[in-house]
Design an enzyme around this catalytic site. Structure first.
Site, PDB file in Angstrom:
ATOM      1  N   ASP A  12       0.871  -1.176   0.000  1.00  0.00           N
ATOM      2  CA  ASP A  12       0.000   0.000   0.000  1.00  0.00           C
ATOM      3  C   ASP A  12       0.907   1.224   0.000  1.00  0.00           C
ATOM      4  O   ASP A  12       2.116   1.111   0.208  1.00  0.00           O
ATOM      5  CB  ASP A  12      -0.883  -0.010   1.265  1.00  0.00           C
ATOM      6  CG  ASP A  12      -1.727   1.254   1.395  1.00  0.00           C
ATOM      7  OD1 ASP A  12      -2.504   1.539   0.468  1.00  0.00           O
ATOM      8  OD2 ASP A  12      -1.609   1.967   2.406  1.00  0.00           O
ATOM      9  N   SER A  13       0.322   2.383  -0.201  1.00  0.00           N
ATOM     10  CA  SER A  13       1.100   3.621  -0.145  1.00  0.00           C
ATOM     11  C   SER A  13       1.619   3.901   1.274  1.00  0.00           C
ATOM     12  O   SER A  13       2.533   4.685   1.451  1.00  0.00           O
ATOM     13  CB  SER A  13       0.233   4.792  -0.610  1.00  0.00           C
ATOM     14  OG  SER A  13      -0.923   4.879   0.193  1.00  0.00           O
ATOM     15  N   TYR A  44      -0.744   8.363  -2.555  1.00  0.00           N
ATOM     16  CA  TYR A  44      -0.899   7.991  -3.964  1.00  0.00           C
ATOM     17  C   TYR A  44      -2.144   8.658  -4.580  1.00  0.00           C
ATOM     18  O   TYR A  44      -2.226   8.820  -5.782  1.00  0.00           O
ATOM     19  CB  TYR A  44      -1.088   6.468  -4.086  1.00  0.00           C
ATOM     20  CG  TYR A  44       0.159   5.616  -3.971  1.00  0.00           C
ATOM     21  CD1 TYR A  44       1.401   6.137  -3.630  1.00  0.00           C
ATOM     22  CD2 TYR A  44       0.076   4.245  -4.243  1.00  0.00           C
ATOM     23  CE1 TYR A  44       2.519   5.315  -3.528  1.00  0.00           C
ATOM     24  CE2 TYR A  44       1.192   3.421  -4.156  1.00  0.00           C
ATOM     25  CZ  TYR A  44       2.413   3.962  -3.793  1.00  0.00           C
ATOM     26  OH  TYR A  44       3.509   3.142  -3.707  1.00  0.00           O
ATOM     27  N   GLY A  45      -3.099   8.978  -3.684  1.00  0.00           N
ATOM     28  CA  GLY A  45      -4.455   9.333  -4.134  1.00  0.00           C
ATOM     29  C   GLY A  45      -4.565  10.522  -5.057  1.00  0.00           C
ATOM     30  O   GLY A  45      -5.549  10.650  -5.781  1.00  0.00           O
ATOM     31  N   CYS A  75      -4.257  -1.353  -1.911  1.00  0.00           N
ATOM     32  CA  CYS A  75      -4.456   0.089  -2.075  1.00  0.00           C
ATOM     33  C   CYS A  75      -5.359   0.245  -3.289  1.00  0.00           C
ATOM     34  O   CYS A  75      -5.071  -0.312  -4.358  1.00  0.00           O
ATOM     35  CB  CYS A  75      -3.107   0.762  -2.316  1.00  0.00           C
ATOM     36  SG  CYS A  75      -3.214   2.496  -2.793  1.00  0.00           S
ATOM     37  N   ASN A  76      -6.439   0.974  -3.119  1.00  0.00           N
ATOM     38  CA  ASN A  76      -7.384   1.129  -4.234  1.00  0.00           C
ATOM     39  C   ASN A  76      -6.771   1.921  -5.381  1.00  0.00           C
ATOM     40  O   ASN A  76      -6.964   1.588  -6.546  1.00  0.00           O
ATOM     41  CB  ASN A  76      -8.637   1.853  -3.739  1.00  0.00           C
ATOM     42  CG  ASN A  76      -9.493   0.967  -2.866  1.00  0.00           C
ATOM     43  OD1 ASN A  76     -10.457   0.369  -3.320  1.00  0.00           O
ATOM     44  ND2 ASN A  76      -9.139   0.856  -1.597  1.00  0.00           N
ATOM     45  N   THR A  77      -6.017   2.962  -5.045  1.00  0.00           N
ATOM     46  CA  THR A  77      -5.437   3.802  -6.086  1.00  0.00           C
ATOM     47  C   THR A  77      -4.446   2.990  -6.922  1.00  0.00           C
ATOM     48  O   THR A  77      -4.453   3.052  -8.152  1.00  0.00           O
ATOM     49  CB  THR A  77      -4.735   5.026  -5.447  1.00  0.00           C
ATOM     50  OG1 THR A  77      -5.589   5.570  -4.435  1.00  0.00           O
ATOM     51  CG2 THR A  77      -4.438   6.084  -6.470  1.00  0.00           C
ATOM     52  N   GLU A 155      -5.447   9.013   9.547  1.00  0.00           N
ATOM     53  CA  GLU A 155      -4.056   8.929  10.006  1.00  0.00           C
ATOM     54  C   GLU A 155      -3.840   9.701  11.303  1.00  0.00           C
ATOM     55  O   GLU A 155      -3.019   9.317  12.140  1.00  0.00           O
ATOM     56  CB  GLU A 155      -3.109   9.424   8.909  1.00  0.00           C
ATOM     57  CG  GLU A 155      -3.131   8.491   7.724  1.00  0.00           C
ATOM     58  CD  GLU A 155      -1.867   8.522   6.887  1.00  0.00           C
ATOM     59  OE1 GLU A 155      -0.942   9.263   7.207  1.00  0.00           O
ATOM     60  OE2 GLU A 155      -1.845   7.758   5.892  1.00  0.00           O
ATOM     61  N   CYS A 187     -11.321   2.996  -0.425  1.00  0.00           N
ATOM     62  CA  CYS A 187      -9.999   3.452   0.007  1.00  0.00           C
ATOM     63  C   CYS A 187      -9.695   2.693   1.285  1.00  0.00           C
ATOM     64  O   CYS A 187     -10.562   2.584   2.175  1.00  0.00           O
ATOM     65  CB  CYS A 187     -10.008   4.957   0.278  1.00  0.00           C
ATOM     66  SG  CYS A 187      -8.475   5.549   1.046  1.00  0.00           S
ATOM     67  N   THR A 188      -8.488   2.178   1.392  1.00  0.00           N
ATOM     68  CA  THR A 188      -8.175   1.296   2.526  1.00  0.00           C
ATOM     69  C   THR A 188      -8.044   2.046   3.854  1.00  0.00           C
ATOM     70  O   THR A 188      -7.958   1.425   4.905  1.00  0.00           O
ATOM     71  CB  THR A 188      -6.898   0.480   2.236  1.00  0.00           C
ATOM     72  OG1 THR A 188      -5.846   1.384   1.870  1.00  0.00           O
ATOM     73  CG2 THR A 188      -7.132  -0.514   1.121  1.00  0.00           C
ATOM     74  N   HIS A 189      -8.059   3.383   3.805  1.00  0.00           N
ATOM     75  CA  HIS A 189      -8.059   4.161   5.052  1.00  0.00           C
ATOM     76  C   HIS A 189      -9.462   4.276   5.656  1.00  0.00           C
ATOM     77  O   HIS A 189      -9.599   4.478   6.868  1.00  0.00           O
ATOM     78  CB  HIS A 189      -7.579   5.595   4.792  1.00  0.00           C
ATOM     79  CG  HIS A 189      -6.100   5.761   4.748  1.00  0.00           C
ATOM     80  ND1 HIS A 189      -5.317   5.234   3.751  1.00  0.00           N
ATOM     81  CD2 HIS A 189      -5.260   6.431   5.589  1.00  0.00           C
ATOM     82  CE1 HIS A 189      -4.058   5.574   3.979  1.00  0.00           C
ATOM     83  NE2 HIS A 189      -3.992   6.288   5.083  1.00  0.00           N
TER      84      HIS A 189
END
Ligand code: DGL
Length: 273
Positions: A12-13, A44-45, A75-77, A155, A187-189
């Site tokens: 992931d980023s 990355y987004g 990571c979706n992006t 975050e 989005c993984t966040h």
């Protein structure tokens, strides 16, 4: 050569992919994970597609060189912009993105046929969710909106209260009157903000909306894939030792990572790409 005893590579980023890793570890407790968080180049987004593709190829090569039996792009992006190139570059490595599994799940569960998607600007602009959902059912109506501020809120640990609620109200307001019954957290966040997102989307739409994240669906598809390719870890193998790599300061990753993974990661190693 991919061996059943090799770890599963995940990247992931930064920390977001740890929400997916949690689901992988819960579903596949016998599997070892090699996680790479590209903290030197996060986020990355909002970067160009070609940049994300280059980052993804670089990371996939590094993980593949160390010996992994499968790769999860958590990571979706990166799934939107780098999956195709990575699959092409590593034809023998099973590679899984996070978009298709949850798109299949949403297509199977929606009753109204109207699905909402939220993600980074890049993911939404890529149209990857629309393509994946239409592949599952071409009659679906898809409504997507970027929610970039959810990433720093997650975050920073601002997961509920006045500010996240107001941000969610502003981002989710356009879903009012659309008829969505399912919302994908693309989005993984975003799973960290699930309680506030769930509350606000129900309020905006005026009914209970099913909120889906990428983690559970991805873990299930990976499980099926390992089984189908006879790549499951041998039953008698020792307890898996997960490894966590970051491309920037490991110390600052440590605190935030516990929130995303749900428990401390242990040793985190700094690697250069
Ligand atoms: N985790 C990333 C994703 O799922 C978002 C964070 C970033 O912008 O790097 O798209």
């Amino acid at each position: 050569m991919n061996l059943p005893s090799d770890p599963i590579g995940v990247f992931d980023s930064g920390v977001g992919g740890l929400t997916v890793t949690r689901a992988l570890v819960d579903r596949l407790p016998g599997e070892a994970i090699l996680y790479l968080g590209d903290t030197a180049r996060v986020p990355y987004g909002n970067k160009a597609p070609a940049t994300i593709e280059r980052y993804g190829l670089n990371i996939a090569r590094r993980l593949n060189d160390t010996g992994i039996k499968a790769l999860v792009i958590a990571c979706n992006t990166a799934s939107a912009f780098a999956l195709e190139a990575i699959v092409k570059a590593h034809p023998k490595l099973p590679v899984l993105g996070v978009i298709e599994p949850v798109a299949q799940q949403a297509a199977a569960s929606t009753r109204s046929g109207v699905v909402g998607v939220i993600g980074t600007r890049g993911t939404v602009a890529s149209g990857a969710y629309t393509r994946a959902l239409h592949e599952a059912n071409k009659d679906l109506q898809i409504i997507s909106h970027p929610c970039p501020l959810f990433v720093p809120l997650a975050e920073e640990g601002w997961l509920d209260g006045a500010v996240p609620t107001e941000v969610a109200r502003t981002y989710l307001a356009p879903f009012a009157g659309t008829g969505i019954d399912t919302l994908i957290l693309g989005c993984t966040h975003y799973p960290l903000l699930r309680p506030v997102i769930q509350r606000v989307i129900n309020e905006v739409v005026g009914r209970q909306v099913e909120v889906l994240d990428t983690a559970t669906a991805t873990a299930k598809v990976l499980d099926d894939l390992l089984r189908a390719q006879a790549l499951q870890a041998p039953r008698d193998s020792p307890a898996p030792a997960h490894k966590f790599w970051v491309t920037d300061a490991a110390d600052s990753f440590k605190g935030v990572s516990t929130r995303f993974f749900g428990s401390p990661l242990g040793h985190i190693e700094h690697v250069d790409l």
